[in-house]
Design a protein around this motif. Structure first.
Motif, PDB file in Angstrom:
ATOM      1  N   THR A 226       0.831  -1.207   0.000  1.00  0.00           N
ATOM      2  CA  THR A 226       0.000   0.000   0.000  1.00  0.00           C
ATOM      3  C   THR A 226       0.861   1.250   0.000  1.00  0.00           C
ATOM      4  O   THR A 226       0.624   2.191  -0.768  1.00  0.00           O
ATOM      5  CB  THR A 226      -0.926   0.010   1.234  1.00  0.00           C
ATOM      6  OG1 THR A 226      -1.739  -1.166   1.226  1.00  0.00           O
ATOM      7  CG2 THR A 226      -1.823   1.245   1.221  1.00  0.00           C
ATOM      8  N   PHE A 227       1.884   1.254   0.859  1.00  0.00           N
ATOM      9  CA  PHE A 227       2.774   2.409   0.915  1.00  0.00           C
ATOM     10  C   PHE A 227       3.518   2.603  -0.392  1.00  0.00           C
ATOM     11  O   PHE A 227       3.739   3.727  -0.850  1.00  0.00           O
ATOM     12  CB  PHE A 227       3.763   2.245   2.071  1.00  0.00           C
ATOM     13  CG  PHE A 227       4.761   3.353   2.161  1.00  0.00           C
ATOM     14  CD1 PHE A 227       4.381   4.630   2.536  1.00  0.00           C
ATOM     15  CD2 PHE A 227       6.095   3.119   1.844  1.00  0.00           C
ATOM     16  CE1 PHE A 227       5.304   5.655   2.604  1.00  0.00           C
ATOM     17  CE2 PHE A 227       7.023   4.138   1.908  1.00  0.00           C
ATOM     18  CZ  PHE A 227       6.621   5.411   2.285  1.00  0.00           C
ATOM     19  N   ASP A 228       3.899   1.489  -1.029  1.00  0.00           N
ATOM     20  CA  ASP A 228       4.600   1.568  -2.300  1.00  0.00           C
ATOM     21  C   ASP A 228       3.703   2.204  -3.370  1.00  0.00           C
ATOM     22  O   ASP A 228       4.161   3.013  -4.180  1.00  0.00           O
ATOM     23  CB  ASP A 228       5.030   0.164  -2.735  1.00  0.00           C
ATOM     24  CG  ASP A 228       6.038   0.195  -3.870  1.00  0.00           C
ATOM     25  OD1 ASP A 228       7.148   0.701  -3.654  1.00  0.00           O
ATOM     26  OD2 ASP A 228       5.697  -0.265  -4.973  1.00  0.00           O
ATOM     27  N   ALA A 229       2.411   1.856  -3.358  1.00  0.00           N
ATOM     28  CA  ALA A 229       1.466   2.435  -4.319  1.00  0.00           C
ATOM     29  C   ALA A 229       1.300   3.935  -4.090  1.00  0.00           C
ATOM     30  O   ALA A 229       1.214   4.725  -5.038  1.00  0.00           O
ATOM     31  CB  ALA A 229       0.116   1.730  -4.203  1.00  0.00           C
TER      32      ALA A 229
ATOM     33  N   VAL B 149      11.463   4.320  -5.148  1.00  0.00           N
ATOM     34  CA  VAL B 149      11.693   3.075  -4.405  1.00  0.00           C
ATOM     35  C   VAL B 149      11.401   3.327  -2.930  1.00  0.00           C
ATOM     36  O   VAL B 149      11.729   4.386  -2.394  1.00  0.00           O
ATOM     37  CB  VAL B 149      13.143   2.578  -4.585  1.00  0.00           C
ATOM     38  CG1 VAL B 149      13.368   1.273  -3.821  1.00  0.00           C
ATOM     39  CG2 VAL B 149      13.445   2.390  -6.065  1.00  0.00           C
ATOM     40  N   THR B 150      10.781   2.361  -2.266  1.00  0.00           N
ATOM     41  CA  THR B 150      10.418   2.515  -0.852  1.00  0.00           C
ATOM     42  C   THR B 150      11.148   1.476  -0.007  1.00  0.00           C
ATOM     43  O   THR B 150      11.600   0.441  -0.506  1.00  0.00           O
ATOM     44  CB  THR B 150       8.899   2.342  -0.668  1.00  0.00           C
ATOM     45  OG1 THR B 150       8.512   1.033  -1.109  1.00  0.00           O
ATOM     46  CG2 THR B 150       8.141   3.382  -1.466  1.00  0.00           C
ATOM     47  N   ARG B 151      11.233   1.776   1.282  1.00  0.00           N
ATOM     48  CA  ARG B 151      11.811   0.800   2.202  1.00  0.00           C
ATOM     49  C   ARG B 151      11.198   0.991   3.589  1.00  0.00           C
ATOM     50  O   ARG B 151      10.703   2.075   3.930  1.00  0.00           O
ATOM     51  CB  ARG B 151      13.330   0.946   2.280  1.00  0.00           C
ATOM     52  CG  ARG B 151      13.813   2.148   3.062  1.00  0.00           C
ATOM     53  CD  ARG B 151      15.331   2.152   3.233  1.00  0.00           C
ATOM     54  NE  ARG B 151      15.766   3.294   4.031  1.00  0.00           N
ATOM     55  CZ  ARG B 151      17.038   3.551   4.347  1.00  0.00           C
ATOM     56  NH1 ARG B 151      17.995   2.737   3.914  1.00  0.00           N
ATOM     57  NH2 ARG B 151      17.359   4.615   5.078  1.00  0.00           N
ATOM     58  N   PHE B 152      11.222  -0.083   4.370  1.00  0.00           N
ATOM     59  CA  PHE B 152      10.775  -0.065   5.764  1.00  0.00           C
ATOM     60  C   PHE B 152      11.994  -0.203   6.674  1.00  0.00           C
ATOM     61  O   PHE B 152      12.921  -0.957   6.360  1.00  0.00           O
ATOM     62  CB  PHE B 152       9.824  -1.232   6.045  1.00  0.00           C
ATOM     63  CG  PHE B 152       8.396  -0.961   5.659  1.00  0.00           C
ATOM     64  CD1 PHE B 152       8.031   0.206   5.019  1.00  0.00           C
ATOM     65  CD2 PHE B 152       7.405  -1.878   5.964  1.00  0.00           C
ATOM     66  CE1 PHE B 152       6.719   0.459   4.666  1.00  0.00           C
ATOM     67  CE2 PHE B 152       6.092  -1.646   5.621  1.00  0.00           C
ATOM     68  CZ  PHE B 152       5.748  -0.479   4.966  1.00  0.00           C
ATOM     69  N   ARG B 153      11.982   0.519   7.798  1.00  0.00           N
ATOM     70  CA  ARG B 153      13.013   0.372   8.833  1.00  0.00           C
ATOM     71  C   ARG B 153      12.323   0.174  10.174  1.00  0.00           C
ATOM     72  O   ARG B 153      11.347   0.880  10.474  1.00  0.00           O
ATOM     73  CB  ARG B 153      13.895   1.621   8.906  1.00  0.00           C
ATOM     74  CG  ARG B 153      14.798   1.834   7.708  1.00  0.00           C
ATOM     75  CD  ARG B 153      15.699   3.048   7.879  1.00  0.00           C
ATOM     76  NE  ARG B 153      14.941   4.300   7.881  1.00  0.00           N
ATOM     77  CZ  ARG B 153      14.754   5.070   8.939  1.00  0.00           C
ATOM     78  NH1 ARG B 153      15.268   4.725  10.117  1.00  0.00           N
ATOM     79  NH2 ARG B 153      14.068   6.193   8.849  1.00  0.00           N
TER      80      ARG B 153
ATOM     81  N   SER C   5       7.047   9.097   6.584  1.00  0.00           N
ATOM     82  CA  SER C   5       5.939   8.770   7.495  1.00  0.00           C
ATOM     83  C   SER C   5       6.342   7.613   8.390  1.00  0.00           C
ATOM     84  O   SER C   5       7.401   7.006   8.233  1.00  0.00           O
ATOM     85  CB  SER C   5       4.663   8.398   6.708  1.00  0.00           C
ATOM     86  OG  SER C   5       4.844   7.180   6.027  1.00  0.00           O
ATOM     87  N   GLY C   6       5.456   7.313   9.308  1.00  0.00           N
ATOM     88  CA  GLY C   6       5.617   6.145  10.156  1.00  0.00           C
ATOM     89  C   GLY C   6       4.431   5.220   9.951  1.00  0.00           C
ATOM     90  O   GLY C   6       3.391   5.628   9.453  1.00  0.00           O
TER      91      GLY C   6
END
Length: 239
Positions: free
Chosen positions: A181-184, A195-199, A236-237
């Motif tokens: 969802t966040f990638d969209a 490009v997205t990533r999670f930390r 965002s978080g």
């Protein structure tokens, strides 16, 4: 003689009155004629088209909100609204932030009395939505709106800002759904090459929690002063 003076005076008065009357009449006629000629020379044709009036455009904030609302609606989400003047219970306590919690140090602000304040996050709408879900069915919702905080750390923070939070409650939902969802969202706002990533991160009302980053839109991930030479920007978080 006195009799002749009296008759002569009456005649003089008649002549003077007649002259003054004719003079005033002629003066009015001349002034009216002059005014009409002036109006005729300065006449404006109000039937002619006016100059083109420049129209304003939609505010950037509203444009982005509508774009994201359309995106979420296309994915089956509801757009839910809530009060900006919120109670302490919904703004903090129902979000796992009880009285005395340290996170309140940066959010306890803009109170109108002991129990109500301008909401510090739209998460209060999530709490209200879950409470209203008496049938215990799936929840897919976003809640865009204004929020207020005592944020004065630097020039990038403001006491009032726009926020969009989303909530998805259903069976067989995992972090991969959140990542997709966040990638969209990122590709919708910043382009298909984003490009997205999670930390891993910590938020007091989600577990597990993540920081969500995108490749820097200025240097495309190569590193620049905007992204502090990391190639990434935290936007965002989530959790």
């Amino acid at each position: 003689s006195n009799e002749e003076k009296k008759a002569y005076g009456m005649q003089v008065n008649e002549v003077r009155n007649a002259f003054n009357e004719n003079y005033a009449k002629k003066e009015f006629e001349l002034n009216e004629k002059e005014l009409n000629e002036k109006l005729k020379q300065e006449k404006i044709d109000i039937t002619l088209p006016s100059k083109k009036i420049k129209k304003g455009s939609m505010h950037p904030f509203n444009k982005i909100v509508r774009e994201l609302e359309d995106l979420f609606v296309s994915m089956g989400y509801d757009v839910v609204d809530g009060p900006e003047l919120e109670s302490d219970e919904y703004c903090f306590q129902r979000l796992n932030i009880p009285l005395g919690h340290p996170v309140r140090d940066t959010q306890d602000s803009f109170y109108v009395d002991a129990d109500y304040l301008l909401r510090t996050q739209t998460s209060s709408v999530q709490a209200r939505t879950m409470e209203a879900n008496v049938e215990k069915g799936p929840i897919r919702m976003i809640c865009p709106g204004k929020t207020y905080r005592r944020d004065d750390d630097d020039a990038t923070h403001s006491h009032q800002f726009m926020q969009i939070e989303g909530l998805l409650v259903d069976k067989d939902i995992s972090l991969s759904d959140l990542k997709g969802t966040f990638d969209a969202i990122a590709k919708k706002l910043f382009g298909e090459d984003c490009v997205t990533r999670f930390r891993p991160s910590y938020y007091q009302f989600t577990e597990p929690s993540v920081e969500t980053d995108i490749t820097c839109f200025a240097c495309k991930g190569k590193g620049c002063p905007l992204c502090k030479n990391t190639g990434w920007i935290t936007v965002s978080g989530a959790g």
